[in-house]
Design an enzyme around this catalytic site. Structure first.
Site: not given
Ligand code: NAD
Length: 458
Positions: A230, A264
């Site tokens: 997502e 998001c």
């Molecule tokens: P992010 O990708 O920086 O981090 C998300 C999660 O992934 C965190 O828990 C992080 O520690 C982990 N992570 C980071 N690198 C990783 C890797 N290599 N392997 C596994 N896990 C890893 O995102 P964020 O800043 O936490 O969230 C913001 C983003 O999320 C925005 O782009 C937003 O649009 C999106 N978002 C989407 C939805 C949806 O339903 N489509 C909902 C909420 C947020």
């Protein structure tokens, strides 16, 4: 446990906690514990798993003020919006509890000549739930609630920016009867998430940025396990010439700036018919001028802190690029000069698709408003994106909305509304907004594997 995770309040820069974090070895141990515990959890009657989740819901209600205060302190979300998220989370729990039985019941799809054909649903097994920080109850709960209800064990990694919230969830689930090893929290940042993804789990359910989603897809791809991503969006809305400009502006300003623009499904691009463009912009600026910016813990605050400090650099880059390409800055445009991570609500007009502001996810209180000549131009611009999470149209004419929205490449479409998620409807993205579905009955079934039973009476 070898490293420490520091948690700071983004509104003040103050350190609020230092927590022991996981490493690759402790993650592996936790996955082993979950693997051992899962069969017994799955073997419990569904009524028992439901009862545990219902007790958890009651505990969320009982501690709602504490949970909201923690969320506001670590994420910078205005306190009223933290309470809203928790109340919305309760509604999602209610939906999952009410629907899980019907969504996963055995179904006889054929009977005749001594033969019965039945579809059954089995839990996936051990699933990884890697969560974003912006709506930790929503995006975490979309996974761990139905995953637990359907008999999976869950390795839950809250975002490093919402870990105190994650630990509340962990404490409450265990206090309410979910076995310690059926729900295990993994603490840490991206490297710990990567270590979890590298383990022998049966599904990876991720919410976060498209960049991280791509990395996870590459890591998980060869293993043939359920992968759900997502991801972000660049969600457009079109305001047609027959819409009420003031009503549309009020709704869309909220859709763009709620949660300080860090949703998001935030409205990220607005296209307005040239006949009502100026009236719409005036009403939009009026609405934004009324948003109260300040202490997220104070009642009445609408714009809080930017959770991650690097995002301010992204917003500054989009502003500089838009200005350099001739956009007109109507309000805001810069960081607010005080401790913590703050950015002014920012509105541009005279934008176009050469600008980063109209192409890349902003994830902040900033919006571009582009004038269009009609529905065809609006539709072409709405679909000119690598994302496809949500899209909307404001018009009095339902048939006109249906015609346009049916051609929009997005998982959710909105007529005269925006920035809305319902537990009853599937939540999914097209393109770089991800793969898979949460919420709705599909978002329950996704934590199960269908099994085909061919049964011949002897
Ligand atoms: P992010 O990708 O920086 O981090 C998300 C999660 O992934 C965190 O828990 C992080 O520690 C982990 N992570 C980071 N690198 C990783 C890797 N290599 N392997 C596994 N896990 C890893 O995102 P964020 O800043 O936490 O969230 C913001 C983003 O999320 C925005 O782009 C937003 O649009 C999106 N978002 C989407 C939805 C949806 O339903 N489509 C909902 C909420 C947020």
């Amino acid at each position: 446990m070898t490293t420490t995770l520091s948690i700071s309040n983004p509104a003040t820069g103050t350190l609020i906690a230092e927590l022991p974090a996981d490493d690759a070895a402790s993650v592996a141990t936790k996955v082993g514990r979950a693997r051992a515990a899962q069969p017994a959890w799955a073997a419990r009657p569904l009524a028992e798993r439901k009862a545990a989740i219902v007790r958890f819901r009651a505990q969320v209600v009982a501690e709602l003020e504490t949970l909201a205060a923690t969320l506001t302190a670590e994420v910078g979300k205005p306190i009223a919006q933290s309470r809203n998220e928790l109340n919305g989370f309760l509604a999602r729990i209610d939906f999952f509890v009410a629907e899980v039985e019907a969504s996963t019941a055995d179904e006889n799809v054929f009977a005749g000549a001594g033969m019965t054909e039945r579809i059954g649903h089995e839990p996936l097994g051990v699933v990884a739930n890697i969560s974003a920080w912006n709506y930790p109850y929503f995006v975490g709960g979309n996974v761990f609630v139905p995953a637990l209800l359907t008999g999976n064990a869950v390795l839950y990694k809250p975002s490093e920016f919402a870990t105190l919230t994650g630990l509340h969830i962990d404490r409450l689930l265990h206090a309410c009867g979910v076995p310690d090893d059926a729900f295990i929290t993994v603490v840490g940042a991206g490297a710990v998430g990567a270590a979890l993804v590298g383990q022998q789990v049966d599904g990876v359910f991720f919410t976060g940025s498209a960049a991280t989603g791509e990395r996870i897809a590459v890591a998980v791809g060869p293993r043939m396990i359920r992968l759900q991503l997502e991801l972000g969006g660049k969600d457009p809305t079109y305001v047609a010439d027959d819409a009420d400009p003031k009503a549309a502006a009020e709704s869309l300003a909220d859709g763009a700036m709620y949660n300080t623009g860090q949703s998001c499904c935030s409205v990220e691009r607005i296209y307005v018919h040239e006949r009502i463009h100026d009236a719409f912009v005036a009403a939009f600026l009026d609405t934004v001028a009324g948003f109260r910016i300040g202490d997220p813990a104070a009642d009445g605050t609408y714009i809080g802190a930017i959770t991650r400090s690097p995002q301010i650099g992204v917003l500054e880059e989009q502003v500089a690029d838009a200005l350099a390409r001739g956009a007109e800055l109507r309000t805001g445009g810069k960081r607010i000069d005080k401790v913590g991570n703050w950015f002014e609500p920012t509105v541009f007009t005279g934008v176009n698709h050469d600008m980063l502001l109209m192409r890349e996810e902003s994830f902040g209180p900033i919006i571009g408003i582009q004038k269009v000549k009609g529905d065809d131009e609006a539709l072409a611009l709405m679909n000119d994106t690598r994302y496809g999470l949500t899209a909307g149209m404001f018009t009095r004419d339902e048939a006109r909305a249906a015609k346009l929205l049916s051609k929009v490449n997005a998982g959710s479409v909105y007529w005269n509304c925006c920035d809305r998620v319902s537990p009853r409807l599937p939540w999914s993205g097209h393109g770089d907004s991800g793969v898979g579905v949460t919420l709705s009955r599909y978002g329950i079934q996704t934590f199960t594997r269908p099994k085909a039973w061919h049964l011949r009476k002897p």
